[in-house]
Enzyme design. Sequence first.
Site, PDB file in Angstrom:
ATOM      1  N   HIS A   1       0.820  -1.221   0.000  1.00 51.33           N
ATOM      2  CA  HIS A   1       0.000   0.000   0.000  1.00 51.33           C
ATOM      3  C   HIS A   1       0.859   1.278   0.000  1.00 51.33           C
ATOM      4  CE1 HIS A   1      -3.166  -2.823   1.013  1.00 51.33           C
ATOM      5  NE2 HIS A   1      -2.478  -3.217   2.079  1.00 51.33           N
TER       6      HIS A   1
ATOM      7  N   SER B   1       1.477  -0.226  -5.379  1.00 50.03           N
ATOM      8  CA  SER B   1       0.587  -0.543  -4.277  1.00 50.03           C
ATOM      9  C   SER B   1       0.129  -1.988  -4.420  1.00 50.03           C
ATOM     10  CB  SER B   1      -0.614   0.396  -4.307  1.00 50.03           C
ATOM     11  OG  SER B   1      -1.075   0.606  -3.000  1.00 50.03           O
TER      12      SER B   1
ATOM     13  N   SER C   1      -5.710   1.673  -2.327  1.00 49.22           N
ATOM     14  CA  SER C   1      -5.015   2.030  -1.087  1.00 49.22           C
ATOM     15  C   SER C   1      -3.963   3.132  -1.225  1.00 49.22           C
ATOM     16  CB  SER C   1      -4.364   0.782  -0.481  1.00 49.22           C
ATOM     17  OG  SER C   1      -3.377   0.273  -1.352  1.00 49.22           O
TER      18      SER C   1
ATOM     19  N   ASP D   1       3.286  -7.573   0.010  1.00 48.76           N
ATOM     20  CA  ASP D   1       2.171  -7.513   0.958  1.00 48.76           C
ATOM     21  C   ASP D   1       0.988  -8.198   0.289  1.00 48.76           C
ATOM     22  OD1 ASP D   1       0.054  -6.934   2.630  1.00 48.76           O
ATOM     23  OD2 ASP D   1       0.511  -4.800   2.829  1.00 48.76           O
TER      24      ASP D   1
ATOM     25  N   GLU E   1       4.553  -9.287   4.197  1.00 49.07           N
ATOM     26  CA  GLU E   1       3.945  -8.464   5.233  1.00 49.07           C
ATOM     27  C   GLU E   1       2.723  -9.085   5.923  1.00 49.07           C
ATOM     28  OE1 GLU E   1       4.832  -5.454   6.263  1.00 49.07           O
ATOM     29  OE2 GLU E   1       3.042  -4.518   7.083  1.00 49.07           O
TER      30      GLU E   1
ATOM     31  N   ASN F   1       4.938 -11.134   8.906  1.00 52.09           N
ATOM     32  CA  ASN F   1       3.663 -11.062   9.627  1.00 52.09           C
ATOM     33  C   ASN F   1       3.758 -11.694  11.009  1.00 52.09           C
ATOM     34  OD1 ASN F   1       0.648 -10.564   9.632  1.00 52.09           O
ATOM     35  ND2 ASN F   1       0.702 -12.782   9.996  1.00 52.09           N
TER      36      ASN F   1
ATOM     37  N   LYS G   1       4.732  -7.534  14.748  1.00 60.26           N
ATOM     38  CA  LYS G   1       3.892  -7.218  13.583  1.00 60.26           C
ATOM     39  C   LYS G   1       2.452  -7.661  13.854  1.00 60.26           C
ATOM     40  CE  LYS G   1       1.941  -7.040   9.457  1.00 60.26           C
ATOM     41  NZ  LYS G   1       0.577  -7.519   9.221  1.00 60.26           N
TER      42      LYS G   1
ATOM     43  N   ASP H   1       0.193  -4.500  14.532  1.00 65.91           N
ATOM     44  CA  ASP H   1      -0.411  -3.938  13.315  1.00 65.91           C
ATOM     45  C   ASP H   1      -1.807  -4.536  13.098  1.00 65.91           C
ATOM     46  OD1 ASP H   1      -1.108  -4.370  10.494  1.00 65.91           O
ATOM     47  OD2 ASP H   1       0.869  -3.701   9.901  1.00 65.91           O
ATOM     48  N   ASN H   2      -1.878  -5.870  13.060  1.00 65.15           N
ATOM     49  CA  ASN H   2      -3.159  -6.511  12.754  1.00 65.15           C
ATOM     50  C   ASN H   2      -4.205  -6.142  13.807  1.00 65.15           C
ATOM     51  OD1 ASN H   2      -1.024  -7.711  11.365  1.00 65.15           O
ATOM     52  ND2 ASN H   2      -2.051  -9.679  11.157  1.00 65.15           N
TER      53      ASN H   2
ATOM     54  N   CYS I   1      -5.768  -2.199  13.233  1.00 62.74           N
ATOM     55  CA  CYS I   1      -7.177  -2.292  12.801  1.00 62.74           C
ATOM     56  C   CYS I   1      -8.112  -1.661  13.822  1.00 62.74           C
ATOM     57  CB  CYS I   1      -7.558  -3.741  12.516  1.00 62.74           C
ATOM     58  SG  CYS I   1      -6.753  -4.381  11.022  1.00 62.74           S
TER      59      CYS I   1
ATOM     60  N   HIS J   1      -7.394  -9.171   3.506  1.00 65.19           N
ATOM     61  CA  HIS J   1      -6.527  -8.704   2.426  1.00 65.19           C
ATOM     62  C   HIS J   1      -7.190  -8.701   1.053  1.00 65.19           C
ATOM     63  CE1 HIS J   1      -2.691  -7.485   0.771  1.00 65.19           C
ATOM     64  NE2 HIS J   1      -2.978  -8.269  -0.246  1.00 65.19           N
TER      65      HIS J   1
ATOM     66  N   HIS K   1      -3.439   2.097   8.668  1.00 65.99           N
ATOM     67  CA  HIS K   1      -2.973   2.217  10.054  1.00 65.99           C
ATOM     68  C   HIS K   1      -2.092   3.450  10.222  1.00 65.99           C
ATOM     69  CE1 HIS K   1      -4.493  -1.715  10.181  1.00 65.99           C
ATOM     70  NE2 HIS K   1      -3.393  -2.417  10.333  1.00 65.99           N
TER      71      HIS K   1
ATOM     72  N   SER L   1       5.861  -2.686  12.183  1.00 68.11           N
ATOM     73  CA  SER L   1       5.818  -3.609  11.046  1.00 68.11           C
ATOM     74  C   SER L   1       6.994  -3.370  10.108  1.00 68.11           C
ATOM     75  CB  SER L   1       4.531  -3.398  10.246  1.00 68.11           C
ATOM     76  OG  SER L   1       3.422  -3.446  11.096  1.00 68.11           O
TER      77      SER L   1
ATOM     78  N   GLN M   1      10.237  -5.341   8.561  1.00 68.11           N
ATOM     79  CA  GLN M   1      10.497  -5.490   7.123  1.00 68.11           C
ATOM     80  C   GLN M   1      11.944  -5.120   6.792  1.00 68.11           C
ATOM     81  OE1 GLN M   1       9.197  -6.683   4.502  1.00 68.11           O
ATOM     82  NE2 GLN M   1       6.981  -6.721   4.691  1.00 68.11           N
TER      83      GLN M   1
HETATM   84  P1  NAI Z   1      -6.011 -14.808  11.508  1.00 63.66           P
HETATM   85  O1  NAI Z   1      -5.739 -16.113  10.868  1.00 63.66           O
HETATM   86  O2  NAI Z   1      -5.377 -14.456  12.803  1.00 63.66           O
HETATM   87  O3  NAI Z   1      -7.592 -14.601  11.715  1.00 63.66           O
HETATM   88  C1  NAI Z   1      -8.567 -14.956  10.805  1.00 63.66           C
HETATM   89  C2  NAI Z   1      -9.686 -15.622  11.600  1.00 63.66           C
HETATM   90  O4  NAI Z   1     -10.809 -15.848  10.751  1.00 63.66           O
HETATM   91  C3  NAI Z   1      -9.278 -16.996  12.150  1.00 63.66           C
HETATM   92  O5  NAI Z   1      -9.456 -17.030  13.547  1.00 63.66           O
HETATM   93  C4  NAI Z   1     -10.193 -17.965  11.426  1.00 63.66           C
HETATM   94  O6  NAI Z   1     -10.565 -19.080  12.236  1.00 63.66           O
HETATM   95  C5  NAI Z   1     -11.386 -17.096  11.093  1.00 63.66           C
HETATM   96  N1  NAI Z   1     -12.163 -17.564   9.951  1.00 63.66           N
HETATM   97  C6  NAI Z   1     -11.722 -18.178   8.811  1.00 63.66           C
HETATM   98  N2  NAI Z   1     -12.747 -18.454   7.995  1.00 63.66           N
HETATM   99  C7  NAI Z   1     -13.858 -18.000   8.617  1.00 63.66           C
HETATM  100  C8  NAI Z   1     -15.223 -17.985   8.244  1.00 63.66           C
HETATM  101  N3  NAI Z   1     -15.631 -18.496   7.082  1.00 63.66           N
HETATM  102  N4  NAI Z   1     -16.102 -17.435   9.110  1.00 63.66           N
HETATM  103  C9  NAI Z   1     -15.709 -16.915  10.295  1.00 63.66           C
HETATM  104  N5  NAI Z   1     -14.407 -16.907  10.696  1.00 63.66           N
HETATM  105  C10 NAI Z   1     -13.500 -17.444   9.859  1.00 63.66           C
HETATM  106  O7  NAI Z   1      -5.646 -13.705  10.408  1.00 63.66           O
HETATM  107  P2  NAI Z   1      -5.456 -12.126  10.677  1.00 63.66           P
HETATM  108  O8  NAI Z   1      -4.027 -11.846  10.933  1.00 63.66           O
HETATM  109  O9  NAI Z   1      -6.488 -11.696  11.621  1.00 63.66           O
HETATM  110  O10 NAI Z   1      -5.752 -11.566   9.210  1.00 63.66           O
HETATM  111  C11 NAI Z   1      -7.048 -11.633   8.624  1.00 63.66           C
HETATM  112  C12 NAI Z   1      -7.006 -10.998   7.230  1.00 63.66           C
HETATM  113  O11 NAI Z   1      -6.707  -9.606   7.354  1.00 63.66           O
HETATM  114  C13 NAI Z   1      -5.912 -11.549   6.320  1.00 63.66           C
HETATM  115  O12 NAI Z   1      -6.385 -11.539   4.991  1.00 63.66           O
HETATM  116  C14 NAI Z   1      -4.783 -10.553   6.475  1.00 63.66           C
HETATM  117  O13 NAI Z   1      -3.891 -10.607   5.390  1.00 63.66           O
HETATM  118  C15 NAI Z   1      -5.566  -9.271   6.560  1.00 63.66           C
HETATM  119  N6  NAI Z   1      -4.929  -8.114   7.209  1.00 63.66           N
HETATM  120  C16 NAI Z   1      -5.455  -6.892   6.884  1.00 63.66           C
HETATM  121  C17 NAI Z   1      -4.968  -5.747   7.454  1.00 63.66           C
HETATM  122  C18 NAI Z   1      -5.537  -4.423   7.082  1.00 63.66           C
HETATM  123  O14 NAI Z   1      -4.960  -3.391   7.425  1.00 63.66           O
HETATM  124  N7  NAI Z   1      -6.650  -4.354   6.379  1.00 63.66           N
HETATM  125  C19 NAI Z   1      -3.873  -5.780   8.442  1.00 63.66           C
HETATM  126  C20 NAI Z   1      -3.417  -7.123   8.755  1.00 63.66           C
HETATM  127  C21 NAI Z   1      -3.945  -8.228   8.155  1.00 63.66           C
END
Ligand code: NAI
Length: 480
Positions: free
Chosen positions: A55, A78, A83, A141, A203, A228, A233, A237-238, A242, A348, A401, A409, A413
């Site tokens: 991003h 990006s 983003s 990322d 990332e 990650n 991180k 960050d997560n 968020c 993501h 963020h 984070s 990196q």
């Molecule tokens: P995580 O693996 O810690 O959490 C995801 C959770 O979703 C898990 O607990 C899993 O059991 C649950 N899950 C999976 N399928 C499901 C379903 N069908 N229904 C309900 N729950 C379900 O992953 P994390 O780190 O929380 O990341 C989640 C997403 O967010 C990823 O795609 C990651 O790349 C993205 N992300 C986005 C950020 C942003 O700024 N927008 C920042 C960091 C990560």
Amino acid sequence: ILTTGDYKVADLSLAAFGRKEIQLAEHEMPGLMAMRREFGETKPLRGARITGSLHMTIQTAVLIETLVALGAEVRWASCNIFSTQDHAAAAVVVGPEGTVEQPSGVPVFAWKGETLEEYWWCTEQILLWPGGEGPNMILDDGGDATLLVHKGAQFEAAGAVPSPDTADSEEYAIILKVLQRSLTEDAKRWTTVAGQIKGVTEETTTGVHRLYEMQAAGSLLFPAINVNDSVTKSKFDNKYGCRHSLIDGINRATDVLIGGKVAVIAGYGDVGKGCAESLRGQGARVIVTEVDPICALQAAMDGYQVATLEDVVSTADIFVTSTGCKDVITADHMAQMKHNAIVGNIGHFDNEIDMAGLAKLPGVHKVNIKPQVDEWVFPDGHSIIVLSEGRLLNLGNATGHPSFVMSNSFTNQTIAQIELFTKTDQYPIGVYVLPKHLDEKVARLHLDALGVKLTQLTKDQADYLGIPVEGPYKADHYRY
Ligand code: NAI
């Protein structure tokens, strides 16, 4: 000075505004500034040609300029069509020393509101360096730059790219078109690029997931560091990132009062935990959906109702997906929601909400309210509000963020780039996390700014615990 045309951003005249915000961000990014102080003289990244797909925000600008200060050459795009912050992109191209007329910064290919075709064109541009040299490092990322190199090399080895007509999604058809053209231009392009790459630092959760899949399938072409899963991180960050940027996105998009509303968070992982807390902080009643019994139990213990989406879909006001999974909110779910329910994704990729299915529902039509906010009207007259077309809303509707958490984070990196670039021999093809002492170092670099005073173990206490006085303080299996 950049070769004319070796960048593509929305408007270079935004650079002065971008520079002012970069200067403010530098103050909030003590980890990155410490990296510049520690490595600015020795320049461990001298000779590194880093392709960055992440991003293009103000915080990323500080990362890019840190990599340059450490000696690297960098090209950037990006990793999402919505983003980019256009003033950040402009400031990076102009550079701290350049002018709009004579930019001398880093080639950036990114603007807010790319089409998918433009997005993959940008990703291709950051992997093709002038003079024919490819990158020797990737900073990714979500894994799109890594994916393009791997798919390209795979199809070059096979001697042909599958027909885009066979693709299972519009986006994959676009990738296949890029690779078809590329194969006719240079039959060895991606094999050559892949052969030069010393490694990738990734990332996010979803990108890391792709890397472990490639490792298991034996198709990974170069080593990777999973940034990650540094504690500093994903547990910061997560979660805390968020916690800040989710409601920022919802507020900027809708300005609907969150207090008193019922909000559903799909997924209670690191991101979901931060999201649930932020909505509760605004006074919403938060309901969590989960598939994992451990995370479901955590959500219940944290005081949230845990339900299935089907049970609450027609009564909740706000829906946010944070799962990294696909088809979490279906078209059928959206048809059952309340009038003007808000629907967004913070995971993501954009496949958590079935936007294609929504568009195909008979009689449904879309009314654009403003960029990245659409009202979808159903034949019975009721509507829902969809943010950022189902793409990550904290970066699409707001600015992602804030700097301080991104400093954690991006310090990971930077350290990961130095590791892979300078100690290539110590990393055979595989996926690695940074050692605990470096994770602790990243945290340490952020304590002073918050006035944190650490307690020192005595030698006697350290011996009692069986750890060194100076750390690492926890075993690798400790979960924080
Ligand atoms: P995580 O693996 O810690 O959490 C995801 C959770 O979703 C898990 O607990 C899993 O059991 C649950 N899950 C999976 N399928 C499901 C379903 N069908 N229904 C309900 N729950 C379900 O992953 P994390 O780190 O929380 O990341 C989640 C997403 O967010 C990823 O795609 C990651 O790349 C993205 N992300 C986005 C950020 C942003 O700024 N927008 C920042 C960091 C990560």
